[in-house]
Write a protein that holds these residues in place. Structure first.
Motif, mmCIF file in Angstrom:
data_model
loop_
_atom_site.group_PDB
_atom_site.id
_atom_site.type_symbol
_atom_site.label_atom_id
_atom_site.label_comp_id
_atom_site.label_asym_id
_atom_site.label_seq_id
_atom_site.Cartn_x
_atom_site.Cartn_y
_atom_site.Cartn_z
ATOM 1 N N LEU A 33 0.833 -1.200 0.000
ATOM 2 C CA LEU A 33 0.000 0.000 0.000
ATOM 3 C C LEU A 33 0.873 1.258 0.000
ATOM 4 O O LEU A 33 0.593 2.221 -0.717
ATOM 5 C CB LEU A 33 -0.956 -0.009 1.198
ATOM 6 N N TRP A 34 1.944 1.237 0.767
ATOM 7 C CA TRP A 34 2.867 2.372 0.800
ATOM 8 C C TRP A 34 3.530 2.541 -0.565
ATOM 9 O O TRP A 34 3.674 3.659 -1.064
ATOM 10 C CB TRP A 34 3.930 2.182 1.875
ATOM 11 N N SER A 35 3.927 1.449 -1.171
ATOM 12 C CA SER A 35 4.571 1.503 -2.479
ATOM 13 C C SER A 35 3.671 2.168 -3.516
ATOM 14 O O SER A 35 4.122 3.009 -4.301
ATOM 15 C CB SER A 35 4.944 0.087 -2.921
ATOM 16 N N ILE A 36 2.412 1.809 -3.513
ATOM 17 C CA ILE A 36 1.476 2.422 -4.451
ATOM 18 C C ILE A 36 1.319 3.905 -4.140
ATOM 19 O O ILE A 36 1.394 4.755 -5.034
ATOM 20 C CB ILE A 36 0.115 1.705 -4.412
ATOM 21 N N ALA A 37 1.131 4.242 -2.883
ATOM 22 C CA ALA A 37 0.930 5.642 -2.498
ATOM 23 C C ALA A 37 2.142 6.502 -2.862
ATOM 24 O O ALA A 37 1.981 7.589 -3.424
ATOM 25 C CB ALA A 37 0.626 5.748 -1.004
ATOM 26 N N ILE A 38 3.334 6.029 -2.579
ATOM 27 C CA ILE A 38 4.528 6.843 -2.852
ATOM 28 C C ILE A 38 4.744 7.017 -4.350
ATOM 29 O O ILE A 38 5.152 8.073 -4.807
ATOM 30 C CB ILE A 38 5.792 6.273 -2.151
ATOM 31 N N ARG A 39 4.433 6.006 -5.118
ATOM 32 C CA ARG A 39 4.636 6.111 -6.558
ATOM 33 C C ARG A 39 3.583 6.990 -7.225
ATOM 34 O O ARG A 39 3.874 7.644 -8.217
ATOM 35 C CB ARG A 39 4.676 4.735 -7.193
ATOM 36 N N VAL A 40 2.379 6.995 -6.699
ATOM 37 C CA VAL A 40 1.352 7.860 -7.268
ATOM 38 C C VAL A 40 1.573 9.302 -6.814
ATOM 39 O O VAL A 40 1.445 10.241 -7.602
ATOM 40 C CB VAL A 40 -0.064 7.376 -6.888
ATOM 41 N N MET A 41 1.938 9.488 -5.561
ATOM 42 C CA MET A 41 2.049 10.838 -4.992
ATOM 43 C C MET A 41 3.425 11.475 -5.211
ATOM 44 O O MET A 41 3.525 12.683 -5.226
ATOM 45 C CB MET A 41 1.742 10.799 -3.491
ATOM 46 N N ASN A 42 4.466 10.698 -5.275
ATOM 47 C CA ASN A 42 5.843 11.149 -5.467
ATOM 48 C C ASN A 42 6.486 11.697 -4.197
ATOM 49 O O ASN A 42 7.620 11.403 -3.935
ATOM 50 C CB ASN A 42 5.956 12.174 -6.601
ATOM 51 N N ARG A 43 5.793 12.485 -3.433
ATOM 52 C CA ARG A 43 6.376 13.081 -2.228
ATOM 53 C C ARG A 43 5.971 12.247 -1.011
ATOM 54 O O ARG A 43 4.797 11.978 -0.805
ATOM 55 C CB ARG A 43 5.906 14.519 -2.075
ATOM 56 N N PRO A 44 6.939 11.852 -0.183
ATOM 57 C CA PRO A 44 6.635 11.001 0.970
ATOM 58 C C PRO A 44 5.575 11.579 1.905
ATOM 59 O O PRO A 44 4.728 10.838 2.398
ATOM 60 C CB PRO A 44 7.986 10.851 1.686
ATOM 61 N N ASP A 45 5.616 12.878 2.157
ATOM 62 C CA ASP A 45 4.630 13.473 3.054
ATOM 63 C C ASP A 45 3.222 13.340 2.489
ATOM 64 O O ASP A 45 2.278 13.014 3.214
ATOM 65 C CB ASP A 45 4.946 14.943 3.326
ATOM 66 N N ASP A 46 3.080 13.611 1.187
ATOM 67 C CA ASP A 46 1.769 13.483 0.545
ATOM 68 C C ASP A 46 1.320 12.030 0.508
ATOM 69 O O ASP A 46 0.140 11.728 0.709
ATOM 70 C CB ASP A 46 1.803 14.054 -0.880
ATOM 71 N N ALA A 47 2.253 11.127 0.249
ATOM 72 C CA ALA A 47 1.919 9.699 0.219
ATOM 73 C C ALA A 47 1.469 9.227 1.602
ATOM 74 O O ALA A 47 0.497 8.479 1.719
ATOM 75 C CB ALA A 47 3.121 8.885 -0.255
ATOM 76 N N ALA A 48 2.159 9.672 2.642
ATOM 77 C CA ALA A 48 1.786 9.291 4.004
ATOM 78 C C ALA A 48 0.391 9.806 4.345
ATOM 79 O O ALA A 48 -0.417 9.093 4.943
ATOM 80 C CB ALA A 48 2.815 9.809 5.002
ATOM 81 N N ASP A 49 0.105 11.043 3.949
ATOM 82 C CA ASP A 49 -1.224 11.602 4.204
ATOM 83 C C ASP A 49 -2.303 10.829 3.445
ATOM 84 O O ASP A 49 -3.359 10.525 3.999
ATOM 85 C CB ASP A 49 -1.274 13.080 3.806
ATOM 86 N N ALA A 50 -2.037 10.519 2.183
ATOM 87 C CA ALA A 50 -3.010 9.775 1.383
ATOM 88 C C ALA A 50 -3.220 8.373 1.956
ATOM 89 O O ALA A 50 -4.358 7.891 2.026
ATOM 90 C CB ALA A 50 -2.551 9.689 -0.073
ATOM 91 N N LEU A 51 -2.137 7.735 2.376
ATOM 92 C CA LEU A 51 -2.253 6.394 2.944
ATOM 93 C C LEU A 51 -3.029 6.430 4.265
ATOM 94 O O LEU A 51 -3.866 5.562 4.525
ATOM 95 C CB LEU A 51 -0.871 5.776 3.147
ATOM 96 N N GLN A 52 -2.794 7.440 5.061
ATOM 97 C CA GLN A 52 -3.545 7.579 6.309
ATOM 98 C C GLN A 52 -5.035 7.792 6.008
ATOM 99 O O GLN A 52 -5.890 7.171 6.650
ATOM 100 C CB GLN A 52 -3.007 8.738 7.135
ATOM 101 N N ASP A 53 -5.343 8.653 5.036
ATOM 102 C CA ASP A 53 -6.738 8.858 4.632
ATOM 103 C C ASP A 53 -7.363 7.537 4.183
ATOM 104 O O ASP A 53 -8.515 7.232 4.519
ATOM 105 C CB ASP A 53 -6.832 9.873 3.493
ATOM 106 N N ALA A 54 -6.600 6.756 3.418
ATOM 107 C CA ALA A 54 -7.103 5.476 2.923
ATOM 108 C C ALA A 54 -7.368 4.505 4.066
ATOM 109 O O ALA A 54 -8.389 3.801 4.073
ATOM 110 C CB ALA A 54 -6.108 4.876 1.929
#
Length: 189
Positions: A33-54
């Motif tokens: 799940l983290w791998s998908i989020a980081i690759r879609v979002m590019n920025r770790p902070d944004d990916a972490a926020d999106a993953l938390q929302d998910a």
């Protein structure tokens, strides 16, 4: 001998009130799940926020899971949708990111590599990531799922909620755009 519960069993246990079941399910799939989020979002902070929302969304909507697809497909779809939602919010309020720490990107290189090889690999990864983020979110998500995560067209279609032909088309168009954007990287004989 006790076998581990399936994803569906963990989700059902969570819905039934088991306080640990959802955490176990998330731990089981956290890396993908983290791998998908980081690759879609590019920025770790944004990916972490999106993953938390998910994760919050999955936690709250677990009772709505119908079992039409695998639990992992359902989770991946929630992550992709959370990423798209966050990308829309970011586009609505653009800002300039703070500069990345140059040492941090090099720290991911293998300690066996010499510093020059690590720097070249880091630079190449940055160029590919920048090119990937010039694509539309739909094409980027399709390419991440199929080319980087290894999902089949059918699996990616279920995650993205579209037809397999749509995923194939998005991948094809995205690859064509990437080829143009990364043309300068091709070695000249």
């Amino acid at each position: 001998m006790t076998s581990e519960p399936t994803d569906a069993q963990l989700l059902a246990a969570h819905v039934a009130g088991d306080d640990r079941a959802f955490n176990t399910l998330m731990e089981r799939h956290a890396d993908r799940l983290w791998s998908i989020a980081i690759r879609v979002m590019n920025r770790p902070d944004d990916a972490a926020d999106a993953l938390q929302d998910a994760m919050i969304s999955a936690f709250r909507r677990a009772a709505d899971f119908r079992g039409d697809a695998a639990v992992t497909t359902w989770l991946h779809r929630i992550v992709v949708n959370a990423c798209f939602d966050r990308l829309r919010r970011i586009a609505a309020r653009p800002s300039d990111p703070l500069p990345e720490d140059a040492d941090r990107s090099l720290s991911f290189a293998s300690t066996r590599d010499d510093p020059e090889a690590a720097a070249v690999r880091s630079s190449l990864a940055d160029e590919v990531t920048a090119a990937l983020h010039q694509l539309g979110a739909d094409q980027r998500a399709a390419l991440v799922l199929v080319d980087l995560e290894g999902y089949s067209m059918e699996q990616a279609a279920r995650i993205l909620g579209c037809a397999p032909g749509t995923v194939k088309s998005r991948c094809s168009r995205g690859r064509a755009k990437l080829a143009v954007l990364l043309q300068h990287l091709k070695e000249v004989d």
